[in-house]
Scaffold this active site. Structure first.
Site, short mmCIF file in Angstrom:
data_model
loop_
_atom_site.label_atom_id
_atom_site.label_comp_id
_atom_site.label_asym_id
_atom_site.label_seq_id
_atom_site.Cartn_x
_atom_site.Cartn_y
_atom_site.Cartn_z
N CYS A 3 -6.98 -0.82 7.13
CA CYS A 3 -6.10 -0.72 5.96
C CYS A 3 -6.40 -1.98 5.15
O CYS A 3 -7.49 -2.29 4.78
CB CYS A 3 -4.75 -0.56 6.01
SG CYS A 3 -4.11 -1.57 7.67
N SER A 4 -5.32 -2.97 5.35
CA SER A 4 -5.68 -4.25 4.59
C SER A 4 -4.66 -5.30 5.11
O SER A 4 -4.30 -6.20 4.59
CB SER A 4 -5.46 -4.33 3.15
OG SER A 4 -4.09 -3.76 2.67
N CYS A 5 -4.39 -4.99 6.50
CA CYS A 5 -3.69 -6.15 7.10
C CYS A 5 -4.10 -7.68 7.09
O CYS A 5 -5.36 -7.69 7.54
CB CYS A 5 -3.34 -5.73 8.52
SG CYS A 5 -2.51 -4.00 8.86
N CYS A 8 -10.08 -5.96 8.07
CA CYS A 8 -8.89 -5.09 8.65
C CYS A 8 -9.73 -3.66 8.12
O CYS A 8 -9.55 -3.39 6.98
CB CYS A 8 -7.78 -4.67 8.18
SG CYS A 8 -6.53 -3.75 8.54
#
Length: 198
Positions: free
Chosen positions: A104-106, A101
């Site tokens: 972000c960090s999805c 991602c």
């Protein structure tokens, strides 16, 4: 003038909780209940069970590759409203899929668990797109030069999950035993399960 380092995350979280509770925005037991739910329901074993079933049930595997969301729901797993699509990416001897991602960090956290710290790291997010083979090698996964690496970037409404190759030594294992060997890293594509022995 020296810049003061930010407070540790625990202190910032506690301060935010106090402010939200003071304004009546945060119900009293919300944080504890949410944390308990996440720790019990959003775990790597959910995805492990899907992978194990795909390895042992060809018809389910086909359904999972066609519609990951429906396949997850078929097994009783659910998603937040904004996770509209779960796309399952099948690894083969010649193709290795890797999830990132870049914004972000999805992740599909209800299926594979909360994102690990390394997945959130800015360097990982930048390098796996530009230098995927090198980045994976530095993480301990040295793929042959003949293996094609496909990098998939999570979007606002689409989450990905890798269907790892089944280790040959595990052929014939029951689904419950197979589910236990599936790791979060293998469902992100940062590792393989080749080292599993019978």
């Amino acid at each position: 003038m020296a810049v003061k380092a930010p407070a540790p995350i625990e202190q910032r979280t506690a301060a935010l909780e106090i402010v939200l509770k003071g304004k009546g925005i945060l119900p009293e037991a919300f944080v504890e209940e949410f944390t308990e739910h996440a720790e019990e329901a959003w775990v790597t074993l959910n995805g492990g069970q899907m992978v194990a079933r795909a390895w042992t049930d060809p018809a389910y595997r086909e359904r999972m590759l066609q519609d990951g969301t429906a396949a997850a729901r078929e097994m009783g797993f659910d998603f937040p409203e904004h996770h509209r699509h779960l796309v399952v990416l099948e690894n083969t001897p010649d193709v290795h899929n890797l999830i990132v991602c870049t914004l972000c960090s999805c992740t599909a956290y209800t299926i594979i668990g909360a994102a690990p710290d390394w997945y959130k790291d800015m360097e990982y997010r930048a390098r796996v797109v530009r230098q995927s083979r090198t980045a994976l090698r530095e993480m301990g996964l040295d793929l042959p030069a003949t293996t094609e690496i496909r990098v998939w970037d999570t979007t606002a409404d689409t989450r990905y999950m890798v269907l790892p190759l089944q280790p040959p030594a595990t052929l014939g294992w029951p689904a419950e035993k197979l589910a236990a060997i599936v790791t979060q890293n293998s469902m992100i594509g940062a590792s393989r399960l080749d080292e599993i022995k019978g």
